[in-house]
Design a protein around this motif. Sequence first.
Motif, PDB file in Angstrom:
ATOM      1  N   LYS A   1       0.804  -1.223   0.000  1.00 59.40           N
ATOM      2  CA  LYS A   1       0.000   0.000   0.000  1.00 59.40           C
ATOM      3  C   LYS A   1       0.834   1.269   0.000  1.00 59.40           C
ATOM      4  N   GLN A   2       2.136   1.153   0.295  1.00 57.17           N
ATOM      5  CA  GLN A   2       2.987   2.343   0.362  1.00 57.17           C
ATOM      6  C   GLN A   2       4.253   2.135  -0.474  1.00 57.17           C
ATOM      7  N   LEU A   3       4.882   3.252  -0.809  1.00 58.97           N
ATOM      8  CA  LEU A   3       6.151   3.219  -1.538  1.00 58.97           C
ATOM      9  C   LEU A   3       7.215   2.484  -0.708  1.00 58.97           C
ATOM     10  N   HIS A   4       7.994   1.618  -1.358  1.00 65.14           N
ATOM     11  CA  HIS A   4       9.081   0.855  -0.735  1.00 65.14           C
ATOM     12  C   HIS A   4       8.586  -0.174   0.286  1.00 65.14           C
ATOM     13  N   ASN A   5       7.315  -0.570   0.184  1.00 62.58           N
ATOM     14  CA  ASN A   5       6.820  -1.694   0.979  1.00 62.58           C
ATOM     15  C   ASN A   5       7.210  -2.992   0.295  1.00 62.58           C
ATOM     16  N   GLY A   6       7.529  -4.013   1.093  1.00 61.18           N
ATOM     17  CA  GLY A   6       7.917  -5.300   0.512  1.00 61.18           C
ATOM     18  C   GLY A   6       7.290  -6.460   1.257  1.00 61.18           C
ATOM     19  N   VAL A   7       6.982  -7.546   0.512  1.00 57.74           N
ATOM     20  CA  VAL A   7       6.400  -8.744   1.122  1.00 57.74           C
ATOM     21  C   VAL A   7       7.025  -9.997   0.500  1.00 57.74           C
ATOM     22  N   PHE A   8       7.006 -11.093   1.274  1.00 50.51           N
ATOM     23  CA  PHE A   8       7.426 -12.400   0.766  1.00 50.51           C
ATOM     24  C   PHE A   8       6.206 -13.105   0.186  1.00 50.51           C
ATOM     25  N   LEU A   9       6.377 -13.705  -1.003  1.00 48.94           N
ATOM     26  CA  LEU A   9       5.287 -14.428  -1.652  1.00 48.94           C
ATOM     27  C   LEU A   9       5.762 -15.794  -2.134  1.00 48.94           C
ATOM     28  N   LYS A  10       4.837 -16.728  -2.164  1.00 47.87           N
ATOM     29  CA  LYS A  10       5.119 -18.068  -2.686  1.00 47.87           C
ATOM     30  C   LYS A  10       5.000 -18.039  -4.209  1.00 47.87           C
ATOM     31  N   VAL A  11       5.913 -18.708  -4.914  1.00 50.78           N
ATOM     32  CA  VAL A  11       5.863 -18.744  -6.373  1.00 50.78           C
ATOM     33  C   VAL A  11       4.816 -19.765  -6.808  1.00 50.78           C
ATOM     34  N   ASN A  12       3.726 -19.288  -7.375  1.00 50.06           N
ATOM     35  CA  ASN A  12       2.725 -20.168  -7.985  1.00 50.06           C
ATOM     36  C   ASN A  12       2.035 -19.400  -9.111  1.00 50.06           C
ATOM     37  N   LYS A  13       1.173 -20.087  -9.841  1.00 50.97           N
ATOM     38  CA  LYS A  13       0.578 -19.482 -11.039  1.00 50.97           C
ATOM     39  C   LYS A  13      -0.265 -18.238 -10.730  1.00 50.97           C
TER      40      LYS A  13
ATOM     41  N   VAL B   1       2.546 -17.525   8.491  1.00 51.89           N
ATOM     42  CA  VAL B   1       3.711 -16.701   8.846  1.00 51.89           C
ATOM     43  C   VAL B   1       3.722 -15.410   8.028  1.00 51.89           C
ATOM     44  N   ALA B   2       3.465 -15.529   6.712  1.00 52.12           N
ATOM     45  CA  ALA B   2       3.470 -14.346   5.847  1.00 52.12           C
ATOM     46  C   ALA B   2       2.372 -13.371   6.253  1.00 52.12           C
ATOM     47  N   ASN B   3       1.234 -13.912   6.696  1.00 52.48           N
ATOM     48  CA  ASN B   3       0.132 -13.058   7.131  1.00 52.48           C
ATOM     49  C   ASN B   3       0.442 -12.400   8.478  1.00 52.48           C
ATOM     50  N   PHE B   4       1.199 -13.108   9.324  1.00 45.92           N
ATOM     51  CA  PHE B   4       1.573 -12.553  10.631  1.00 45.92           C
ATOM     52  C   PHE B   4       2.569 -11.402  10.475  1.00 45.92           C
ATOM     53  N   LEU B   5       3.494 -11.532   9.529  1.00 45.70           N
ATOM     54  CA  LEU B   5       4.505 -10.479   9.328  1.00 45.70           C
ATOM     55  C   LEU B   5       3.877  -9.262   8.659  1.00 45.70           C
ATOM     56  N   TRP B   6       4.102  -8.103   9.255  1.00 49.20           N
ATOM     57  CA  TRP B   6       3.646  -6.842   8.656  1.00 49.20           C
ATOM     58  C   TRP B   6       4.513  -6.572   7.422  1.00 49.20           C
ATOM     59  N   PRO B   7       3.944  -5.973   6.347  1.00 46.89           N
ATOM     60  CA  PRO B   7       4.795  -5.648   5.174  1.00 46.89           C
ATOM     61  C   PRO B   7       6.018  -4.835   5.593  1.00 46.89           C
ATOM     62  N   PHE B   8       7.179  -5.199   5.039  1.00 51.34           N
ATOM     63  CA  PHE B   8       8.439  -4.540   5.404  1.00 51.34           C
ATOM     64  C   PHE B   8       8.473  -3.124   4.836  1.00 51.34           C
ATOM     65  N   LYS B   9       8.823  -2.165   5.702  1.00 50.96           N
ATOM     66  CA  LYS B   9       8.931  -0.767   5.269  1.00 50.96           C
ATOM     67  C   LYS B   9      10.410  -0.436   5.086  1.00 50.96           C
ATOM     68  N   LEU B  10      10.848  -0.390   3.841  1.00 52.01           N
ATOM     69  CA  LEU B  10      12.265  -0.175   3.543  1.00 52.01           C
ATOM     70  C   LEU B  10      12.547   1.304   3.255  1.00 52.01           C
ATOM     71  N   SER B  11      13.838   1.662   3.354  1.00 54.29           N
ATOM     72  CA  SER B  11      14.257   3.033   3.056  1.00 54.29           C
ATOM     73  C   SER B  11      14.528   3.168   1.557  1.00 54.29           C
ATOM     74  N   ALA B  12      14.718   4.408   1.101  1.00 55.38           N
ATOM     75  CA  ALA B  12      15.129   4.626  -0.285  1.00 55.38           C
ATOM     76  C   ALA B  12      16.541   4.061  -0.461  1.00 55.38           C
TER      77      ALA B  12
ATOM     78  N   TYR C   1       5.047  -1.345 -11.673  1.00 53.18           N
ATOM     79  CA  TYR C   1       4.986  -0.642 -10.389  1.00 53.18           C
ATOM     80  C   TYR C   1       5.786  -1.335  -9.292  1.00 53.18           C
ATOM     81  N   VAL C   2       6.331  -2.511  -9.582  1.00 49.17           N
ATOM     82  CA  VAL C   2       7.071  -3.258  -8.563  1.00 49.17           C
ATOM     83  C   VAL C   2       8.364  -3.817  -9.145  1.00 49.17           C
ATOM     84  N   THR C   3       9.257  -4.183  -8.233  1.00 56.62           N
ATOM     85  CA  THR C   3      10.428  -4.967  -8.614  1.00 56.62           C
ATOM     86  C   THR C   3      10.477  -6.171  -7.679  1.00 56.62           C
ATOM     87  N   TYR C   4      10.935  -7.308  -8.201  1.00 59.52           N
ATOM     88  CA  TYR C   4      10.924  -8.526  -7.397  1.00 59.52           C
ATOM     89  C   TYR C   4      12.070  -9.448  -7.810  1.00 59.52           C
TER      90      TYR C   4
END
Length: 254
Positions: A119-131, A208-219, A143-146
């Motif tokens: 929802k914010q700039l420089h937010n990051g999340v872990f995702l499982k690779v699936n279709k 676990v992914a739902n428990f972790l808040w999205p990571f707020k990274l710096s520029a 809008y993203v890099t991964y």
Amino acid sequence: MAERYAITKDTVVEGAVVPELVKLKLERNAALAEEKQKASATKKKDRADQRHSLKMRTLKFEKEYASHQRKLVTLRRQAKIDGNFFVEPEAKLIFVMRIVGIIKLSPKPRKVLQLLRLKQLHNGVFLKVNKPIMNMLKLIQPYVTYGYPTLKTVRELVYKRGFGKVNKQRIPLSANEIISETLGEHGLHGVEDIIHEIFTVGPKFKQVANFLWPFKLSAPKGGFICKRHGFCEQRGGDWGNREELINDLISRMN
């Protein structure tokens, strides 16, 4: 809760006449003090047992990571000796990070970013690779890099930027008790359990992914190259799939 009882220390002078109500109060306080002592001792023992089991699990995880790396090295060497190509195993985990704001964003990408909790700039999340996830990433590519994070990257992110969702609040992971209270029913009692579950994409990855808040990274230190162009374009850019090179970007932003 017994170990948190607040018990008043009332004393009676020897030989003095004590009213009946005061006697009852003293008896009650003595019973509560005994209960508190037992509860504190039990909690202390449970905490020591849990810390020991977490330490043993951490050592087991370290052996697992090391044996996996050795296996890959052996297979690469064997392929080179035989004159063959070694196909690297497909990634199971990706780290997705938002690199643009909210200006001039069409409804569909906006909704997908919202679903992925970016929802914010420089937010990051872990995702499982699936279709389904890969199809969603196609919709929001500009809008993203991964890419595919290493164990070192996952560990640094969780330890430095890790916050948990407890009662819909953003709580720093300052103690293992916070994790035990929320994820204890799934057999996860410490930060190393969370790191292992994320990196190996285990059966409890969703929780676990739902428990972790999205990571707020710096520029990033040194800045981006050009957000309007893709990372894989000839002229160079930022959005899109970086594969293993995402680790360098995260290290500059963490």
